[in-house]
Design a protein around this motif. Sequence first.
Motif, PDB file in Angstrom:
ATOM      1  N   ALA A 250    -160.303  38.254 -91.351  1.00 21.64           N
ATOM      2  CA  ALA A 250    -159.759  39.105 -90.288  1.00 21.64           C
ATOM      3  C   ALA A 250    -159.375  38.303 -89.059  1.00 21.64           C
ATOM      4  N   GLU A 251    -160.077  37.175 -88.834  1.00 22.11           N
ATOM      5  CA  GLU A 251    -159.716  36.338 -87.696  1.00 22.11           C
ATOM      6  C   GLU A 251    -158.291  35.800 -87.819  1.00 22.11           C
ATOM      7  N   LEU A 252    -157.860  35.555 -89.045  1.00 22.94           N
ATOM      8  CA  LEU A 252    -156.494  35.075 -89.256  1.00 22.94           C
ATOM      9  C   LEU A 252    -155.484  36.185 -88.969  1.00 22.94           C
ATOM     10  N   ASP A 253    -155.807  37.409 -89.349  1.00 22.53           N
ATOM     11  CA  ASP A 253    -154.930  38.534 -89.047  1.00 22.53           C
ATOM     12  C   ASP A 253    -154.820  38.740 -87.536  1.00 22.53           C
ATOM     13  N   ALA A 254    -155.956  38.616 -86.837  1.00 21.28           N
ATOM     14  CA  ALA A 254    -155.940  38.789 -85.385  1.00 21.28           C
ATOM     15  C   ALA A 254    -155.102  37.710 -84.716  1.00 21.28           C
ATOM     16  N   ILE A 255    -155.279  36.457 -85.150  1.00 15.92           N
ATOM     17  CA  ILE A 255    -154.489  35.360 -84.586  1.00 15.92           C
ATOM     18  C   ILE A 255    -153.014  35.569 -84.898  1.00 15.92           C
ATOM     19  N   ALA A 256    -152.717  35.981 -86.134  1.00 19.58           N
ATOM     20  CA  ALA A 256    -151.330  36.203 -86.525  1.00 19.58           C
ATOM     21  C   ALA A 256    -150.682  37.290 -85.676  1.00 19.58           C
ATOM     22  N   ALA A 257    -151.404  38.374 -85.414  1.00 21.59           N
ATOM     23  CA  ALA A 257    -150.860  39.459 -84.600  1.00 21.59           C
ATOM     24  C   ALA A 257    -150.538  38.982 -83.191  1.00 21.59           C
ATOM     25  N   VAL A 258    -151.435  38.169 -82.620  1.00 23.96           N
ATOM     26  CA  VAL A 258    -151.207  37.650 -81.269  1.00 23.96           C
ATOM     27  C   VAL A 258    -150.012  36.717 -81.246  1.00 23.96           C
ATOM     28  N   VAL A 259    -149.907  35.859 -82.265  1.00 24.79           N
ATOM     29  CA  VAL A 259    -148.794  34.899 -82.321  1.00 24.79           C
ATOM     30  C   VAL A 259    -147.476  35.610 -82.571  1.00 24.79           C
ATOM     31  N   ILE A 260    -147.474  36.556 -83.507  1.00 25.22           N
ATOM     32  CA  ILE A 260    -146.251  37.321 -83.762  1.00 25.22           C
ATOM     33  C   ILE A 260    -145.828  38.068 -82.505  1.00 25.22           C
ATOM     34  N   GLY A 261    -146.820  38.482 -81.697  1.00 23.24           N
ATOM     35  CA  GLY A 261    -146.524  39.148 -80.435  1.00 23.24           C
ATOM     36  C   GLY A 261    -145.998  38.234 -79.352  1.00 23.24           C
ATOM     37  N   GLY A 262    -145.811  36.954 -79.649  1.00 26.18           N
ATOM     38  CA  GLY A 262    -145.186  36.049 -78.698  1.00 26.18           C
ATOM     39  C   GLY A 262    -146.132  35.305 -77.797  1.00 26.18           C
ATOM     40  N   ALA A 263    -147.435  35.475 -77.978  1.00 29.84           N
ATOM     41  CA  ALA A 263    -148.387  34.734 -77.150  1.00 29.84           C
ATOM     42  C   ALA A 263    -148.384  33.262 -77.553  1.00 29.84           C
ATOM     43  N   SER A 264    -148.617  32.397 -76.573  1.00 30.30           N
ATOM     44  CA  SER A 264    -148.649  30.965 -76.828  1.00 30.30           C
ATOM     45  C   SER A 264    -150.063  30.524 -77.133  1.00 30.30           C
ATOM     46  N   LEU A 265    -150.230  29.746 -78.197  1.00 24.67           N
ATOM     47  CA  LEU A 265    -151.544  29.202 -78.517  1.00 24.67           C
ATOM     48  C   LEU A 265    -151.984  28.152 -77.503  1.00 24.67           C
ATOM     49  N   MET A 266    -151.063  27.729 -76.646  1.00 22.13           N
ATOM     50  CA  MET A 266    -151.395  26.801 -75.571  1.00 22.13           C
ATOM     51  C   MET A 266    -151.854  27.527 -74.324  1.00 22.13           C
ATOM     52  N   GLY A 267    -151.952  28.858 -74.403  1.00 20.15           N
ATOM     53  CA  GLY A 267    -152.501  29.652 -73.312  1.00 20.15           C
ATOM     54  C   GLY A 267    -151.490  30.048 -72.264  1.00 20.15           C
ATOM     55  N   GLY A 268    -151.883  31.039 -71.450  1.00 16.63           N
ATOM     56  CA  GLY A 268    -151.096  31.412 -70.286  1.00 16.63           C
ATOM     57  C   GLY A 268    -149.982  32.403 -70.515  1.00 16.63           C
ATOM     58  N   ARG A 269    -149.611  32.664 -71.764  1.00 14.59           N
ATOM     59  CA  ARG A 269    -148.502  33.576 -72.015  1.00 14.59           C
ATOM     60  C   ARG A 269    -148.840  34.536 -73.145  1.00 14.59           C
ATOM     61  N   GLY A 270    -148.641  35.832 -72.881  1.00 13.92           N
ATOM     62  CA  GLY A 270    -148.907  36.854 -73.881  1.00 13.92           C
ATOM     63  C   GLY A 270    -149.211  38.171 -73.211  1.00 13.92           C
ATOM     64  N   GLY A 271    -149.061  39.245 -73.950  1.00 16.31           N
ATOM     65  CA  GLY A 271    -149.294  40.568 -73.385  1.00 16.31           C
ATOM     66  C   GLY A 271    -149.826  41.528 -74.424  1.00 16.31           C
ATOM     67  N   ALA A 272    -150.446  42.600 -73.952  1.00 18.12           N
ATOM     68  CA  ALA A 272    -151.070  43.573 -74.844  1.00 18.12           C
ATOM     69  C   ALA A 272    -150.025  44.349 -75.647  1.00 18.12           C
TER      70      ALA A 272
END
Length: 322
Positions: A250-272
């Motif tokens: 499930a952690e992979l699904d959560a990460i995938a959802a955040v990444v697909i949502g345009g959040a940066s894995l380098m931090g600082g960018r993303g939205g609910a």
Amino acid sequence: MTQTQPARPSVNFSQILQRYGTLAILVALVIVAASMSNVFLTERNILNVLRQISGTSLMAIGMLFVILTRGIDLSVGSVAALGSVLSAILIQQYGTGVSIAATLLAGAICGAICGLLVAYLRLPPFVTTLAMMTIARGLSLIVSAGQPIVMGDSGNALAAFGSGYLAGIPYPIILMIVIFLIAGSVLMFTRYGRLVKAIGSNVEAVRLSGIPVAGYIMSVYVISGILAAGAGIISASRTGVGSANIGVGAELDAIAAVVIGGASLMGGRGGAFNTFIGVIVLGIIANMMNLARVPGYHQQVFMGCIIIGAMLLQYASNWLRR
């Protein structure tokens, strides 16, 4: 004397891609899914998709807060399993309210331990949360003795939440929407949300401003732990059973959802909001493959390709911005 015309603002394609790329993916998927199956756009199927992603959505919101600070939380699936088991066991002895409160507290403790190690001892988030993933999964197996825990009559109230409706909308979906609205409001309109993003963008600048960075970093892991435990409670409410085997991957699904949502894995960018769309995208993909009767192992391959595609979209947005 010629009068100069005001310059028109240039259209920044990278900003458009970053802002609306996830929404475009969602629209395209809906069109493809509707063309593949007449069942997809039925009310029953749509509510089923949204109900199925309700647990993942809570973990994705917690993951978003962590990723915004340039961290990662690999423990959410295991903490959800621990939450599922604890809620099913405690509800038989102490009732619904105490069971939910104690389970959320357990999730908060798991998150606090990770946050303490990451924020104050400067341990790598990946390794720290990987260790917590193992610990939480092991605890859930120990507490449940490796067996499903049936809530029985004591869990009728919780089961009613998992299967109940309000104005035709299942309660887990309503909870999911409320959590996203709260998270979006916190990130957009509060000092806390702005500082969380700022820490991911430039942690040293925030630290030099006199902000207690470690406390904020620890807090996002606590939020992630609470929401992961909440996802476990939702799972138990839907099935009537607490299981230590839920949340695997499930952690992979959560990460995938955040990444697909345009959040940066380098931090600082993303939205609910975009994370919410990312969760829906994953739900639609899974639903499409189920309707097309794609075998489970093949679904994992397709899901991995979707994550790579989202990362490429994010890379293209960054490249165009330069």
